[in-house]
Design a protein around this motif. Sequence first.
Motif, PDB file in Angstrom:
ATOM      1  N   TRP A  40       0.837  -1.194   0.000  1.00  0.00           N
ATOM      2  CA  TRP A  40       0.000   0.000   0.000  1.00  0.00           C
ATOM      3  C   TRP A  40       0.871   1.241   0.000  1.00  0.00           C
ATOM      4  O   TRP A  40       1.824   1.331   0.772  1.00  0.00           O
ATOM      5  N   ALA A  44      -3.156   4.993   1.621  1.00  0.00           N
ATOM      6  CA  ALA A  44      -3.613   3.886   0.776  1.00  0.00           C
ATOM      7  C   ALA A  44      -4.923   4.227   0.072  1.00  0.00           C
ATOM      8  O   ALA A  44      -5.077   3.975  -1.115  1.00  0.00           O
ATOM      9  N   ARG A  64      -9.985  -1.754   0.317  1.00  0.00           N
ATOM     10  CA  ARG A  64      -8.684  -2.416   0.493  1.00  0.00           C
ATOM     11  C   ARG A  64      -8.811  -3.928   0.311  1.00  0.00           C
ATOM     12  O   ARG A  64      -7.980  -4.552  -0.348  1.00  0.00           O
ATOM     13  N   GLN A  88       3.373   0.047  -5.655  1.00  0.00           N
ATOM     14  CA  GLN A  88       2.650   0.629  -4.532  1.00  0.00           C
ATOM     15  C   GLN A  88       1.244   0.949  -5.051  1.00  0.00           C
ATOM     16  O   GLN A  88       1.085   1.444  -6.159  1.00  0.00           O
ATOM     17  N   GLN A  90      -2.470   2.775  -4.568  1.00  0.00           N
ATOM     18  CA  GLN A  90      -3.267   3.826  -3.947  1.00  0.00           C
ATOM     19  C   GLN A  90      -4.631   3.844  -4.624  1.00  0.00           C
ATOM     20  O   GLN A  90      -4.740   3.554  -5.816  1.00  0.00           O
TER      21      GLN A  90
END
Length: 185
Positions: A40, A44, A64, A88, A90
């Motif tokens: 994350w 996030a 999530r 990563q 988002q």
Amino acid sequence: MRPSLLILPLLLLLSACQSVQLERDFDPNRDFAAYRTWSWGQPAVQFSPDDPRVASDLKRQRMRSAIAEQLDQRGLRPAPEGSEGDLQVQAWWIVDNRQQQISTHIGGGWGDPWHGGFWGGPTHVETRNVDYQVATLQIDLLDDGVLVWRGSAEQIRRNNPSSPAEREAAIRQTVAQILSQYPPR
């Protein structure tokens, strides 16, 4: 009967916009097959506007969970605890207020002018402003802070599903639609 004539164009507009509009963008120079892990990004999940009617910890957790599940189905695994993944992740939940003008023409002619029957009559145009909200779920994948893939789904926001299970199912479905476009082909 006049009010019913005004409702018809509004219903047609809303029915035409009910489908989810998917978009994606990516860096064509990236080797997406080389990405194996994810973590994350910080933060996030973000909400715009930052309003408790839009943002909630429950929605954040549902997003999530759905994103993690879909990334797993695409062969991306969570990075080991304490390390950063190859990508990563988002996510954004964005709600925009929008307005559209709808014009309704009332009156006018009918008949067949080629066979002698036609009535022109007066025409009246009524224009109304329709306010509505559009919700966008956007998922970004970054490599060392550089955006390499973005997918989003935009849809006219209607009443939220009534139960927590329905809310979770709606988010899972939207995330699945967005990430169905990953990896790019």
